[in-house]
Design a protein around this motif. Structure first.
Motif, PDB file in Angstrom:
ATOM      1  N   ILE A  67      -5.547  75.273 115.971  1.00 26.78           N
ATOM      2  CA  ILE A  67      -5.141  73.884 116.253  1.00 26.78           C
ATOM      3  C   ILE A  67      -5.460  73.537 117.716  1.00 26.78           C
ATOM      4  O   ILE A  67      -6.017  72.476 118.007  1.00 26.78           O
ATOM      5  N   LEU A  68      -5.139  74.440 118.618  1.00 25.53           N
ATOM      6  CA  LEU A  68      -5.408  74.174 120.038  1.00 25.53           C
ATOM      7  C   LEU A  68      -6.914  74.116 120.303  1.00 25.53           C
ATOM      8  O   LEU A  68      -7.385  73.287 121.080  1.00 25.53           O
ATOM      9  N   TYR A  69      -7.656  74.956 119.612  1.00 25.57           N
ATOM     10  CA  TYR A  69      -9.114  74.942 119.778  1.00 25.57           C
ATOM     11  C   TYR A  69      -9.673  73.556 119.440  1.00 25.57           C
ATOM     12  O   TYR A  69     -10.495  73.003 120.169  1.00 25.57           O
ATOM     13  N   HIS A  70      -9.177  72.991 118.350  1.00 23.32           N
ATOM     14  CA  HIS A  70      -9.699  71.681 117.924  1.00 23.32           C
ATOM     15  C   HIS A  70      -9.062  70.521 118.680  1.00 23.32           C
ATOM     16  O   HIS A  70      -9.579  69.403 118.623  1.00 23.32           O
ATOM     17  N   ASN A  71      -7.928  70.783 119.338  1.00 23.81           N
ATOM     18  CA  ASN A  71      -7.223  69.701 120.051  1.00 23.81           C
ATOM     19  C   ASN A  71      -6.825  70.163 121.452  1.00 23.81           C
ATOM     20  O   ASN A  71      -5.644  70.312 121.743  1.00 23.81           O
ATOM     21  N   PRO A  72      -7.799  70.366 122.339  1.00 27.35           N
ATOM     22  CA  PRO A  72      -7.424  70.879 123.669  1.00 27.35           C
ATOM     23  C   PRO A  72      -6.471  69.939 124.417  1.00 27.35           C
ATOM     24  O   PRO A  72      -5.724  70.390 125.282  1.00 27.35           O
ATOM     25  N   ALA A  73      -6.458  68.667 124.045  1.00 27.30           N
ATOM     26  CA  ALA A  73      -5.567  67.714 124.732  1.00 27.30           C
ATOM     27  C   ALA A  73      -4.095  68.023 124.468  1.00 27.30           C
ATOM     28  O   ALA A  73      -3.208  67.516 125.155  1.00 27.30           O
ATOM     29  N   LEU A  74      -3.829  68.887 123.484  1.00 26.45           N
ATOM     30  CA  LEU A  74      -2.436  69.254 123.163  1.00 26.45           C
ATOM     31  C   LEU A  74      -1.704  69.906 124.333  1.00 26.45           C
ATOM     32  O   LEU A  74      -0.476  69.943 124.343  1.00 26.45           O
ATOM     33  N   VAL A  75      -2.471  70.418 125.280  1.00 26.03           N
ATOM     34  CA  VAL A  75      -1.854  71.071 126.437  1.00 26.03           C
ATOM     35  C   VAL A  75      -0.824  70.129 127.050  1.00 26.03           C
ATOM     36  O   VAL A  75       0.243  70.552 127.464  1.00 26.03           O
ATOM     37  N   ASP A  76      -1.139  68.824 127.079  1.00 22.22           N
ATOM     38  CA  ASP A  76      -0.091  67.921 127.581  1.00 22.22           C
ATOM     39  C   ASP A  76       0.129  66.651 126.771  1.00 22.22           C
ATOM     40  O   ASP A  76       0.721  65.706 127.272  1.00 22.22           O
ATOM     41  N   THR A  77      -0.295  66.635 125.545  1.00 27.70           N
ATOM     42  CA  THR A  77       0.050  65.474 124.700  1.00 27.70           C
ATOM     43  C   THR A  77       0.594  65.962 123.361  1.00 27.70           C
ATOM     44  O   THR A  77       0.350  67.094 122.951  1.00 27.70           O
ATOM     45  N   TYR A  99     -10.042  81.205 123.368  1.00 26.82           N
ATOM     46  CA  TYR A  99     -10.096  79.841 122.821  1.00 26.82           C
ATOM     47  C   TYR A  99      -9.294  78.825 123.623  1.00 26.82           C
ATOM     48  O   TYR A  99      -9.204  77.667 123.245  1.00 26.82           O
ATOM     49  N   GLU A 100      -8.646  79.269 124.713  1.00 29.11           N
ATOM     50  CA  GLU A 100      -7.834  78.323 125.484  1.00 29.11           C
ATOM     51  C   GLU A 100      -8.744  77.389 126.285  1.00 29.11           C
ATOM     52  O   GLU A 100      -9.826  77.794 126.723  1.00 29.11           O
ATOM     53  N   PRO A 101      -8.289  76.144 126.497  1.00 26.64           N
ATOM     54  CA  PRO A 101      -9.160  75.175 127.169  1.00 26.64           C
ATOM     55  C   PRO A 101      -9.693  75.666 128.526  1.00 26.64           C
ATOM     56  O   PRO A 101     -10.886  75.527 128.805  1.00 26.64           O
ATOM     57  N   TYR A 102      -8.828  76.259 129.351  1.00 21.72           N
ATOM     58  CA  TYR A 102      -9.306  76.718 130.663  1.00 21.72           C
ATOM     59  C   TYR A 102     -10.417  77.755 130.491  1.00 21.72           C
ATOM     60  O   TYR A 102     -11.464  77.701 131.150  1.00 21.72           O
ATOM     61  N   ALA A 103     -10.184  78.708 129.575  1.00 17.48           N
ATOM     62  CA  ALA A 103     -11.140  79.797 129.383  1.00 17.48           C
ATOM     63  C   ALA A 103     -12.472  79.273 128.833  1.00 17.48           C
ATOM     64  O   ALA A 103     -13.554  79.729 129.236  1.00 17.48           O
ATOM     65  N   ARG A 104     -12.404  78.308 127.943  1.00 16.59           N
ATOM     66  CA  ARG A 104     -13.648  77.774 127.366  1.00 16.59           C
ATOM     67  C   ARG A 104     -14.489  77.094 128.433  1.00 16.59           C
ATOM     68  O   ARG A 104     -15.709  77.245 128.497  1.00 16.59           O
ATOM     69  N   ASP A 105     -13.808  76.341 129.285  1.00 10.69           N
ATOM     70  CA  ASP A 105     -14.500  75.637 130.356  1.00 10.69           C
ATOM     71  C   ASP A 105     -15.122  76.641 131.346  1.00 10.69           C
ATOM     72  O   ASP A 105     -16.276  76.514 131.754  1.00 10.69           O
ATOM     73  N   ARG A 106     -14.328  77.671 131.685  1.00  7.61           N
ATOM     74  CA  ARG A 106     -14.797  78.716 132.609  1.00  7.61           C
ATOM     75  C   ARG A 106     -16.047  79.409 132.037  1.00  7.61           C
ATOM     76  O   ARG A 106     -17.059  79.555 132.717  1.00  7.61           O
ATOM     77  N   ASP A 107     -15.953  79.777 130.751  1.00  2.00           N
ATOM     78  CA  ASP A 107     -17.059  80.516 130.133  1.00  2.00           C
ATOM     79  C   ASP A 107     -18.318  79.656 130.034  1.00  2.00           C
ATOM     80  O   ASP A 107     -19.438  80.149 130.185  1.00  2.00           O
ATOM     81  N   GLU A 108     -18.121  78.366 129.770  1.00  2.59           N
ATOM     82  CA  GLU A 108     -19.273  77.466 129.656  1.00  2.59           C
ATOM     83  C   GLU A 108     -20.029  77.414 130.993  1.00  2.59           C
ATOM     84  O   GLU A 108     -21.254  77.494 131.022  1.00  2.59           O
TER      85      GLU A 108
END
Ligand SMILES: Cc1cc2nc3c(=O)[nH]c(=O)nc-3n(C[C@H](O)[C@H](O)[C@H](O)COP(=O)(O)OP(=O)(O)OC[C@H]3O[C@@H](n4cnc5c(N)ncnc54)[C@H](O)[C@@H]3O)c2cc1C
Length: 434
Positions: free
Chosen positions: A267-277, A103-112
């Motif tokens: 929470i991170l799944y729904h708010n990937p921007a949390l990585v730096d905000t 569910y991490e943003p990098y992994a979701r983008d990679r898998d897509e």
């Protein structure tokens, strides 16, 4: 070209109770297990003795060995995942790709991107829930949205657990589903550009006695009161279904911690921007002091606040820090030193064996007061009273600070009362929009 179904291992490095693997095994023929040492991730790791890479390497080695019993093997590649898939489609007639969701943003983008690439070649990509009990939108409030606060989320989670069976799914030993092959070559740590590490990994063991007494012991860093299963949960060497089934029987407080893990992932799944905000946007207006010299002292465990320093030294030496002390060191960095939580988060990410983006980010934002927690920002831990409460015999402190009590131990780098007032003022200004 051989027809195969790929099962792509990522954060699920086990054969038993692995939902994606089991489903491929039950439904397909010639299942070929795959692991990719992802250069996008490895290149970012500055420390070439990183114990986490060694841990993954060891687990892959175990899978390699265990698959011999099935007359099969695991194909291990080093590179960028998309390029590896491009090459694999030329080497094999791939019928399907199976994997477990990340569910991490990098992994979701990679898998897509990989799913899209495979779709162009008419290869289906199937992914499964495996690393959590409930994911994404499975726990929602009455209006169907995800929870932004932990307590109602956890109540709803527990309610749903009652209607859920967690029976493990295991391979039945039949050999016919796996791709038959001689063992593939296994790259060494050196091939990956890494060396062996001296950090030891906590055993993969559910200690029933410890978990039964978890609520009584977990807050005292000198005791062996927590399970140390973090790294195993992070890389899936333990099944979360198995752990939750046991925790449910043994200790509610322990189970609650496993719910925190899923809360932060959701929470991170729904708010990937949390990585730096910040979760609460207006907290991004805080004017951090970001003094590099003080940051360095914090990193080295030389702040003159013994419990903070003991924690940082434990982390630097072992790759582990007790949760109570994680809370204190994070609060100290953000509130006492007014250093951006992102600096501390990155430091923990580089050191923690159990580093997990969602929990680390959630923990840091909790401590900085910028996250989902309903507590106001003026909760500022007092390092002195935390020490009196949780390490009153100074056992933990003396273990990690041999010079404690001597003139070699530094004087406090900030004064508690002043630092507290400065933090309150800075946070207030940010929130008032000044
Ligand atoms: C600033 C800060 C940073 C943190 N960074 C991480 C991190 O990178 N990775 C990580 O797994 N945990 C993190 N935590 C949460 C917690 O400190 C660790 O999970 C715990 O200390 C790991 O030790 P253990 O395995 O003995 O945990 P136990 O106390 O035995 O708990 C069992 C498991 O429950 C989960 N868990 C426990 N507490 C929490 C929590 N508060 N939030 C989310 N999950 C929890 C973990 O998966 C843990 O392994 C952080 C907490 C703070 C305050």
């Amino acid at each position: 070209m051989d027809k195969v179904t790929l099962f792509w291992f990522r954060r699920d490095l086990r054969l038993s109770d692995n939902i994606g693997l089991f489903t491929a095994y039950e439904n397909e023929k010639n299942v070929l297990p795959l692991f990719i040492f992802d250069e996008n991730i490895l290149e970012k790791l500055e420390n070439k003795n990183d114990a986490r890479v060694q841990f993954i390497h060891n687990q892959v080695k175990k899978l390699h060995s265990a698959l011999k019993d099935y007359d099969s093997s695991i194909l291990v590649k080093i590179g960028k995942p998309l390029a590896i898939f491009e090459a694999l489609t030329k080497a094999y007639a791939i019928q399907n790709v199976y994997t477990n969701r990340d569910y991490e943003p990098y992994a979701r983008d990679r898998d897509e991107k990989i799913e899209q690439f495979l779709a162009e070649k008419d290869i289906p990509f199937y992914d499964f829930k495996d690393q959590v009990i409930f994911e994404k939108d499975e726990i929602t409030n009455n209006s169907g949205s995800y929870y932004k606060v932990f307590t109602p989320y956890s109540k709803s989670w527990l309610q749903k657990l009652k209607q859920t069976t967690l029976t493990p799914v295991d391979l039945d030993g039949r050999k016919k589903s796996f791709y038959k092959t001689q063992p593939f070559p296994l790259p060494s740590l050196k091939d990956l550009g890494f060396k062996t590490s001296e950090n030891s990994i906590p055993p993969l063991e559910i200690d029933e006695k410890l978990i039964r007494a978890y609520d009584k012991n977990r807050d005292f860093p000198a005791r062996q009161g927590t399970s140390r299963l973090g790294i195993h949960l992070r890389f899936g060497t333990i099944s979360i279904r198995r752990l939750v089934s046991e925790a449910h029987e043994l200790n509610d407080t322990y189970l609650n911690e496993l719910i925190w893990r899923e809360f932060y992932m959701m929470i991170l799944y729904h708010n990937p921007a949390l990585v730096d905000t910040s979760f609460k946007e207006k907290y991004d207006r805080i004017r951090w002091d970001n003094n590099e010299e003080l940051f360095q002292k914090w990193c080295e465990g030389k702040t003159g606040y013994p419990l903070v320093d003991a924690g940082m030294r434990e982390l630097n030496t072992t790759g582990y820090m007790h949760n109570r002390v994680r809370m204190l060191t994070a609060s100290f960095l953000t509130k006492h030193l007014l250093i951006d939580w992102r600096w501390g988060e990155a430091y923990f990410a580089s050191k923690l064996l159990d580093y997990e983006l969602a929990s680390n980010n959630g923990g840091w934002q909790w401590a900085a007061g910028t996250g989902t927690d309903a507590q106001p920002y003026f909760r500022i831990f007092n390092p002195e009273s935390q020490m009196k409460k949780f390490d009153k015999d100074k056992k933990y402190i003396k273990k990690w600070i041999p010079e404690y009590g001597s003139s070699a131990y530094p004087k406090p780098i900030v004064e508690h009362k002043q630092a507290r007032e400065r933090a309150l003022e800075t946070y207030k200004k940010a929130l008032d929009g000044e």
